[in-house]
Design a protein around this motif. Structure first.
Motif, PDB file in Angstrom:
ATOM      1  N   ILE A  81      49.231   0.769  27.725  1.00 23.50           N
ATOM      2  CA  ILE A  81      50.515  -0.104  27.431  1.00 23.50           C
ATOM      3  C   ILE A  81      50.843  -0.224  26.231  1.00 23.50           C
ATOM      4  O   ILE A  81      52.232   0.149  25.438  1.00 23.50           O
ATOM      5  N   LYS A  82      49.943  -0.535  25.269  1.00 22.37           N
ATOM      6  CA  LYS A  82      49.829  -0.681  23.922  1.00 22.37           C
ATOM      7  C   LYS A  82      50.699   0.646  23.215  1.00 22.37           C
ATOM      8  O   LYS A  82      51.352   0.384  22.256  1.00 22.37           O
ATOM      9  N   ARG A 105      55.379   3.746  21.344  1.00 25.80           N
ATOM     10  CA  ARG A 105      56.275   5.057  21.552  1.00 25.80           C
ATOM     11  C   ARG A 105      57.760   4.720  22.188  1.00 25.80           C
ATOM     12  O   ARG A 105      58.565   5.461  22.068  1.00 25.80           O
ATOM     13  N   GLY A 106      57.913   3.255  22.179  1.00 26.09           N
ATOM     14  CA  GLY A 106      59.272   2.792  22.337  1.00 26.09           C
ATOM     15  C   GLY A 106      59.637   2.799  24.003  1.00 26.09           C
ATOM     16  O   GLY A 106      60.686   2.523  24.493  1.00 26.09           O
ATOM     17  N   LYS A 107      58.701   2.818  24.742  1.00 23.86           N
ATOM     18  CA  LYS A 107      58.753   2.645  26.199  1.00 23.86           C
ATOM     19  C   LYS A 107      59.028   1.219  26.736  1.00 23.86           C
ATOM     20  O   LYS A 107      58.529   0.397  26.051  1.00 23.86           O
ATOM     21  N   SER A 108      59.922   1.141  27.808  1.00 21.37           N
ATOM     22  CA  SER A 108      60.176  -0.256  28.354  1.00 21.37           C
ATOM     23  C   SER A 108      59.182  -0.443  29.318  1.00 21.37           C
ATOM     24  O   SER A 108      58.298   0.409  29.413  1.00 21.37           O
ATOM     25  N   ALA A 109      59.134  -1.869  29.660  1.00 23.98           N
ATOM     26  CA  ALA A 109      58.286  -2.325  30.640  1.00 23.98           C
ATOM     27  C   ALA A 109      58.173  -1.497  31.978  1.00 23.98           C
ATOM     28  O   ALA A 109      57.316  -1.232  32.470  1.00 23.98           O
ATOM     29  N   VAL A 119      52.485  -6.334  33.548  1.00 25.30           N
ATOM     30  CA  VAL A 119      52.877  -5.290  32.470  1.00 25.30           C
ATOM     31  C   VAL A 119      54.162  -5.685  31.661  1.00 25.30           C
ATOM     32  O   VAL A 119      54.113  -5.717  30.683  1.00 25.30           O
ATOM     33  N   THR A 120      55.028  -6.296  32.466  1.00 29.64           N
ATOM     34  CA  THR A 120      56.186  -6.837  31.653  1.00 29.64           C
ATOM     35  C   THR A 120      55.687  -8.041  30.656  1.00 29.64           C
ATOM     36  O   THR A 120      56.174  -8.140  29.579  1.00 29.64           O
ATOM     37  N   ARG A 121      54.873  -8.873  30.802  1.00 31.11           N
ATOM     38  CA  ARG A 121      54.137  -9.809  30.016  1.00 31.11           C
ATOM     39  C   ARG A 121      53.468  -9.220  28.906  1.00 31.11           C
ATOM     40  O   ARG A 121      53.637  -9.620  27.826  1.00 31.11           O
ATOM     41  N   TRP A 122      52.888  -8.000  29.088  1.00 34.04           N
ATOM     42  CA  TRP A 122      52.083  -7.671  28.001  1.00 34.04           C
ATOM     43  C   TRP A 122      52.943  -6.913  27.030  1.00 34.04           C
ATOM     44  O   TRP A 122      52.803  -6.800  26.024  1.00 34.04           O
ATOM     45  N   VAL A 123      54.109  -6.142  27.836  1.00 35.66           N
ATOM     46  CA  VAL A 123      55.138  -5.496  26.677  1.00 35.66           C
ATOM     47  C   VAL A 123      55.597  -6.539  26.153  1.00 35.66           C
ATOM     48  O   VAL A 123      55.687  -6.209  24.640  1.00 35.66           O
ATOM     49  N   LYS A 124      56.082  -7.568  26.519  1.00 37.09           N
ATOM     50  CA  LYS A 124      56.738  -8.638  25.781  1.00 37.09           C
ATOM     51  C   LYS A 124      55.960  -9.166  24.541  1.00 37.09           C
ATOM     52  O   LYS A 124      56.408  -9.245  23.523  1.00 37.09           O
ATOM     53  N   THR A 125      54.622  -9.328  24.909  1.00 35.60           N
ATOM     54  CA  THR A 125      53.747  -9.942  24.037  1.00 35.60           C
ATOM     55  C   THR A 125      53.515  -9.006  22.993  1.00 35.60           C
ATOM     56  O   THR A 125      53.221  -9.377  21.628  1.00 35.60           O
ATOM     57  N   LEU A 126      53.332  -7.714  23.288  1.00 36.17           N
ATOM     58  CA  LEU A 126      52.964  -6.556  22.199  1.00 36.17           C
ATOM     59  C   LEU A 126      54.578  -6.620  21.288  1.00 36.17           C
ATOM     60  O   LEU A 126      54.244  -6.338  20.164  1.00 36.17           O
ATOM     61  N   ARG A 127      55.628  -6.593  21.762  1.00 33.30           N
ATOM     62  CA  ARG A 127      56.652  -6.348  21.117  1.00 33.30           C
ATOM     63  C   ARG A 127      57.022  -7.645  20.087  1.00 33.30           C
ATOM     64  O   ARG A 127      57.529  -7.536  18.948  1.00 33.30           O
ATOM     65  N   GLU A 128      56.368  -8.749  20.579  1.00 35.88           N
ATOM     66  CA  GLU A 128      56.303  -9.980  19.658  1.00 35.88           C
ATOM     67  C   GLU A 128      55.390  -9.965  18.490  1.00 35.88           C
ATOM     68  O   GLU A 128      55.432 -10.680  17.615  1.00 35.88           O
ATOM     69  N   GLY A 129      54.698  -8.777  18.389  1.00 40.22           N
ATOM     70  CA  GLY A 129      53.774  -8.696  17.229  1.00 40.22           C
ATOM     71  C   GLY A 129      52.179  -8.956  17.575  1.00 40.22           C
ATOM     72  O   GLY A 129      51.095  -8.531  16.456  1.00 40.22           O
ATOM     73  N   LEU A 130      51.970  -9.165  18.552  1.00 42.23           N
ATOM     74  CA  LEU A 130      50.454  -9.135  18.794  1.00 42.23           C
ATOM     75  C   LEU A 130      49.887  -8.440  19.415  1.00 42.23           C
ATOM     76  O   LEU A 130      50.308  -7.636  20.366  1.00 42.23           O
TER      77      LEU A 130
END
Length: 94
Positions: A11-12, A17-21, A42-53
Motif C-alpha cells: 500500500i505504501k 505512485r499516486g493510487k487512491s484507496a 486500506v483507507t485508514r492506511w492510505v490516509k495515514t501515509l498521505r499525512e506523512g507517516l
C-alpha cells in the motif's frame, strides 16, 4: 499469501505512485481475495501515509495495556494463597 506487514508495504508503494484507496484495495482484492486487508483498513492506511507517516508498524495506543494470560494466572495464583499479599511488603522482606 502476503502478511499484514507485506500488504502495508505494498500500500505504501502504491500511495507513492499516486493510487487512491479504492485502487489499492482493488489490487489487493484481485491478488489475494479474502486474505487481503479490509477496505476500511486500506483507507485508514492510505490516509495515514498521505499525512506523512511512513512507518508501517502499529502506533502506540493510549489506555490500559493488555496483560498476557500467563501474567494474570501468576497474580491469580499468588492472590489465592494470601489475599492480603502486597508487592511493597514482599519486596521489603527480600
Amino acid at each position: 499469501m502476503l502478511t499484514k506487514g507485506d500488504q502495508l508495504s505494498w500500500i505504501k508503494i502504491e500511495v507513492a505512485r499516486g493510487k487512491s484507496a479504492s485502487e489499492c484495495y482493488d489490487g489487493l482484492l484481485e491478488a489475494y481475495g479474502d486474505n487481503s486487508l479490509s477496505y476500511r483498513k486500506v483507507t485508514r492506511w492510505v490516509k495515514t501515509l498521505r499525512e506523512g507517516l511512513n512507518e508501517i508498524a502499529d502506533l502506540h495506543r493510549t489506555g490500559r495495556p493488555s496483560i498476557p494470560q500467563h501474567h494474570r494466572d501468576i497474580v491469580s495464583g499468588l492472590l489465592s494463597i494470601e489475599r492480603l499479599w502486597t508487592v511493597r511488603r514482599n519486596l521489603s522482606q527480600s
